[in-house]
Design a protein around this motif. Structure first.
Motif, PDB file in Angstrom:
ATOM      1  N   ARG A   1      42.836  41.925  30.257  1.00 55.65           N
ATOM      2  CA  ARG A   1      42.352  42.794  29.182  1.00 55.65           C
ATOM      3  C   ARG A   1      41.289  42.004  28.441  1.00 55.65           C
ATOM      4  O   ARG A   1      41.579  41.076  27.701  1.00 55.65           O
ATOM      5  N   VAL A   2      40.064  42.367  28.693  1.00 52.53           N
ATOM      6  CA  VAL A   2      38.928  41.662  28.101  1.00 52.53           C
ATOM      7  C   VAL A   2      37.871  42.705  27.732  1.00 52.53           C
ATOM      8  O   VAL A   2      37.463  43.497  28.578  1.00 52.53           O
ATOM      9  N   PRO A   3      37.440  42.761  26.492  1.00 49.85           N
ATOM     10  CA  PRO A   3      36.459  43.778  26.081  1.00 49.85           C
ATOM     11  C   PRO A   3      35.056  43.462  26.579  1.00 49.85           C
ATOM     12  O   PRO A   3      34.134  43.218  25.812  1.00 49.85           O
ATOM     13  N   ARG A   4      34.928  43.429  27.887  1.00 50.66           N
ATOM     14  CA  ARG A   4      33.640  43.169  28.519  1.00 50.66           C
ATOM     15  C   ARG A   4      33.464  44.172  29.653  1.00 50.66           C
ATOM     16  O   ARG A   4      34.425  44.736  30.168  1.00 50.66           O
ATOM     17  N   ASN A   5      32.228  44.354  30.087  1.00 52.93           N
ATOM     18  CA  ASN A   5      31.944  45.419  31.051  1.00 52.93           C
ATOM     19  C   ASN A   5      32.528  45.152  32.431  1.00 52.93           C
ATOM     20  O   ASN A   5      32.645  46.059  33.244  1.00 52.93           O
ATOM     21  N   TYR A   6      32.916  43.908  32.732  1.00 53.17           N
ATOM     22  CA  TYR A   6      33.441  43.603  34.063  1.00 53.17           C
ATOM     23  C   TYR A   6      34.959  43.811  34.146  1.00 53.17           C
ATOM     24  O   TYR A   6      35.547  43.630  35.211  1.00 53.17           O
ATOM     25  N   GLU A   7      35.583  44.183  33.051  1.00 57.68           N
ATOM     26  CA  GLU A   7      37.039  44.314  33.012  1.00 57.68           C
ATOM     27  C   GLU A   7      37.571  45.244  34.101  1.00 57.68           C
ATOM     28  O   GLU A   7      38.470  44.878  34.878  1.00 57.68           O
ATOM     29  N   SER A   8      37.033  46.450  34.186  1.00 53.27           N
ATOM     30  CA  SER A   8      37.552  47.432  35.145  1.00 53.27           C
ATOM     31  C   SER A   8      37.319  46.979  36.583  1.00 53.27           C
ATOM     32  O   SER A   8      38.158  47.239  37.458  1.00 53.27           O
ATOM     33  N   HIS A   9      36.205  46.273  36.827  1.00 56.23           N
ATOM     34  CA  HIS A   9      35.905  45.850  38.197  1.00 56.23           C
ATOM     35  C   HIS A   9      36.887  44.784  38.672  1.00 56.23           C
ATOM     36  O   HIS A   9      37.444  44.891  39.777  1.00 56.23           O
ATOM     37  N   VAL A  10      37.113  43.757  37.858  1.00 63.40           N
ATOM     38  CA  VAL A  10      38.024  42.696  38.298  1.00 63.40           C
ATOM     39  C   VAL A  10      39.452  43.234  38.423  1.00 63.40           C
ATOM     40  O   VAL A  10      40.202  42.829  39.326  1.00 63.40           O
ATOM     41  N   ASN A  11      39.837  44.137  37.537  1.00 56.89           N
ATOM     42  CA  ASN A  11      41.181  44.710  37.620  1.00 56.89           C
ATOM     43  C   ASN A  11      41.344  45.561  38.875  1.00 56.89           C
ATOM     44  O   ASN A  11      42.411  45.571  39.503  1.00 56.89           O
ATOM     45  N   GLN A  12      40.283  46.273  39.236  1.00 52.00           N
ATOM     46  CA  GLN A  12      40.353  47.094  40.446  1.00 52.00           C
ATOM     47  C   GLN A  12      40.449  46.217  41.694  1.00 52.00           C
ATOM     48  O   GLN A  12      41.202  46.526  42.630  1.00 52.00           O
ATOM     49  N   LEU A  13      39.697  45.114  41.723  1.00 49.84           N
ATOM     50  CA  LEU A  13      39.766  44.203  42.862  1.00 49.84           C
ATOM     51  C   LEU A  13      41.166  43.629  43.032  1.00 49.84           C
ATOM     52  O   LEU A  13      41.674  43.508  44.158  1.00 49.84           O
ATOM     53  N   MET A  14      41.806  43.286  41.918  1.00 53.06           N
ATOM     54  CA  MET A  14      43.167  42.754  41.998  1.00 53.06           C
ATOM     55  C   MET A  14      44.152  43.813  42.475  1.00 53.06           C
ATOM     56  O   MET A  14      45.052  43.517  43.279  1.00 53.06           O
ATOM     57  N   ALA A  15      43.993  45.027  41.983  1.00 53.32           N
ATOM     58  CA  ALA A  15      44.884  46.112  42.406  1.00 53.32           C
ATOM     59  C   ALA A  15      44.731  46.371  43.906  1.00 53.32           C
ATOM     60  O   ALA A  15      45.723  46.574  44.626  1.00 53.32           O
ATOM     61  N   ASP A  16      43.491  46.363  44.388  1.00 54.09           N
ATOM     62  CA  ASP A  16      43.245  46.587  45.815  1.00 54.09           C
ATOM     63  C   ASP A  16      43.833  45.462  46.654  1.00 54.09           C
ATOM     64  O   ASP A  16      44.392  45.708  47.736  1.00 54.09           O
ATOM     65  N   ALA A  17      43.729  44.234  46.176  1.00 57.40           N
ATOM     66  CA  ALA A  17      44.264  43.087  46.913  1.00 57.40           C
ATOM     67  C   ALA A  17      45.780  43.163  47.009  1.00 57.40           C
ATOM     68  O   ALA A  17      46.376  42.817  48.044  1.00 57.40           O
ATOM     69  N   ALA A  18      46.426  43.623  45.943  1.00 58.10           N
ATOM     70  CA  ALA A  18      47.889  43.746  45.942  1.00 58.10           C
ATOM     71  C   ALA A  18      48.348  44.796  46.952  1.00 58.10           C
ATOM     72  O   ALA A  18      49.400  44.643  47.585  1.00 58.10           O
TER      73      ALA A  18
END
Length: 610
Positions: A541-558
């Motif tokens: 949870r980081v108020p920066r524009n890359y937040e959703s992208h890194v979270n999506q990459l982690m979800a996909d990896a899981a």
């Protein structure tokens, strides 16, 4: 006859006011303000600083060349005096006001603000931030004078550049050759930025460096030789005027697109990007300064001119106001009314500065101040200035340093159990009492101390936050947290120190993504280092524009890997502003407990189900 002709020629070539440049200044300062209000609203708004750099290089060179061509000399003393009257009074009032306000509202920050104030006063803020390695940790910190780094670069430029210009004009003489020399120097500056910057690393050295940012101002210098405003025809042919208008319109359109889409984490802007963007700005200036163009008239509209004339004041005051206001809220969860207050206060303080500090001092110099009771405006200005300056002198002298020492001494930039275990004997919890201050541990079979677990945790500053608490719950855990760490930095770390954890019996927790974006390939490479272990990815949870992208990459990896589990910190922390420090990222004690609980819940559940 010749004398009359020369006088007429000089009259026709006199420097004229160019409202189009004020219009461009207005766009630049609005982009910067929006960016500082909330980066997600205008990710490339920081490019407005480079727009100012180009304008400064162009305008200053134009003025100096005009003086040289019409008088045969450049009066350095007069030039520097004009710069002093134009820039320094407002900056000093800002520094004094912010320093005093810090003592009143943020006394724990008084030591750091004192250092920044000294750097600002001597116009070396950029080198001060380089020397103190201002990067990740400071970008979330309270630093209301940080924006003065750009003014430091400009002032250094104003001191050195006229001397270099005079030397070249007297020795090289031909404008074409002088221009070529400045172009070569700009390429050297560009090369320095490319060589010094490293992919995916912090860019503070190249971003703040006068040497690496000189390229932008020199492009403006070069344009002044090629397109001097006092030599432009007032009535060019129709086709040429249309061409000038078109390139300006297209240049501005592309520049605004860059304001919207460029990201401050993009590596390409440090590898020629700033040069290209500044080069694009030249086309906007070409059109904005032309005396007969429709584009120049559009840019010089009354609203833009009003904002542009106050751009310096707006730039000075917006950042400290935003810093103070936002420090009382969690970043990313700031109410709309706070942004409204930011804007209103910025306009009010900028207008006060423009009317009662900048304009009087620029017109009257030192006479703008007086203790004569019959000069009321000057008297009030003088009394108010003394009222804020005298206590500031005591602050700068260190009279209030005691308020800031504790915070300075308690800054932690890493947490590594290998280092801690060398020097610390940890107490054993006895009868619900823990000598480290946490009384939630139990000794019976329901204990929340997991002695059988031996996980490896690698992370950034958030991991530093939870280190002690997690270690109390899992005494055999190996924790490696470091402020500013990016995901790609954990890849070589895995090879160097933690190869033994690539084992079926091991658990590896990765908390990375706070400090910047990463690619799918980088995440996959890191996961492959622990292909046999149970890997737990903590999203962010980081108020920066890359937040959703890194979270999506982690979800996909899981979903892709059977040995990878997602720990959804983003979901767990939703709606819990009390978990976070004002930056919206680092954790308060309640957040430390919540994240620790979330990690343990996933690990314990998976390991006990085997």
């Amino acid at each position: 006859m010749n004398k009359h002709s020369n006088n007429s020629n000089q009259s026709n070539r006199r420097i004229r006011y160019m409202p189009g440049l004020d219009g461009l200044r207005a766009i630049a300062v609005m982009g910067i303000i929006i960016y500082h209000l909330n980066k997600l609203w205008l990710t490339g708004g920081f490019l407005g600083v480079d727009t100012f750099f180009v304008i400064s290089g162009y305008l200053i060179t134009s003025l100096l060349l005009y003086e040289y061509e019409n008088t045969g000399i450049i009066n350095l003393k007069r030039f520097w005096l004009r710069r002093i009257k134009r820039l320094i009074p407002a900056m000093l009032v800002l520094v004094v006001t912010v320093t005093l306000a810090t003592l009143i509202f943020k006394p724990e920050q008084v030591v750091s603000i004192k250092h920044d104030a000294f750097a600002a006063i001597f116009y070396v803020s950029n080198w001060w931030y380089i020397a103190t390695d201002v990067n990740y940790f400071e970008q979330f910190a309270f630093m209301p004078l940080k924006h003065l780094w750009s003014l430091a670069i400009e002032e250094q430029f104003y001191i050195i550049f006229p001397i270099v210009l005079i030397t070249l004009l007297l020795t090289v003489k031909k404008y074409r050759n002088v221009t070529l020399i400045f172009w070569v120097i700009s390429l050297i500056s560009l090369l320095l930025m490319v060589v010094i910057s490293q992919p995916h690393m912090q860019h503070s050295r190249v971003y703040f460096g006068t040497d690496t940012r000189l390229q932008t101002m020199l492009l403006g210098v070069i344009l002044a030789f090629v397109w001097p405003p006092f030599k432009l025809k007032h009535n060019p042919n129709h086709i040429l005027r249309n061409i000038i208008d078109v390139i300006g319109t297209m240049g501005l359109f592309v520049l605004l697109l860059l304001f919207i889409y460029v990201d401050d984490n993009s590596d390409w802007i440090y590898n020629g990007g700033f040069y290209l963007i500044s080069g694009l700005t030249l086309f906007v200036i070409i059109s904005a300064v032309h005396p007969s163009g429709y584009f120049a008239k559009l840019m010089g509209n009354a609203l833009f001119v009003c904002i542009g004339k106050r751009s310096y004041s707006l730039y000075l005051w917006h950042f400290p106001i935003i810093s103070f206001m936002h420090s009382y809220y969690v970043d990313g969860q700031i109410p709309i009314f706070v942004y409204v207050i930011d804007i209103v206060l910025t306009i009010v303080f900028a207008e006060i500065s423009y009317k009662f500090v900048e304009t009087p001092f620029r017109k009257q110099g030192i006479k703008a101040f007086s203790l004569n009771k019959y000069r009321k405006s000057a008297l009030i200005r003088t009394v108010l200035l003394l009222a804020i300056t005298i206590p500031t002198i005591f602050i700068l002298a260190g009279a209030f340093d005691r308020f800031g020492k504790e915070q300075i001494n308690n800054k932690s930039t890493s947490y590594n159990t290998e280092d801690i275990d060398k020097y610390l004997v940890r107490p054993i919890p006895v009868d619900n009492i823990n000598f480290l201050g946490n009384s939630n541990f139990k000794k019976d079979k329901d204990s929340d101390v997991y002695t059988d677990l031996k996980p490896l945790l690698i992370g950034d500053s958030v991991m530093v936050d939870i280190g002690d608490t997690f270690k109390m719950h899992v005494p055999n855990a190996t924790i490696d947290g470091k402020v500013g760490r990016n995901l790609y930095e954990a890849i070589p770390l895995s090879d160097d120190k933690y190869k033994a954890y690539n084992n079926k019996s091991k658990q590896v927790v990765l908390e990375l993504g706070t400090n910047g974006d990463f690619s799918k390939a980088q995440l996959e490479e890191l996961i492959s280092k622990y292909g046999k272990a149970n890997v737990y990815l903590i999203n962010t949870r980081v108020p920066r524009n890359y937040e959703s992208h890194v979270n999506q990459l982690m979800a996909d990896a899981a979903k892709k890997h059977d040995n990878v589990t997602l720990i959804d910190w983003y979901k767990r922390s939703e709606g819990h502003s009390e978990y976070f420090a004002p930056d919206g990222i680092h954790l308060e004690q309640s957040g430390v407990k919540a994240l620790t609980d979330e990690i343990l819940k996933h690990i314990a559940s998976k390991e006990t189900s085997k």
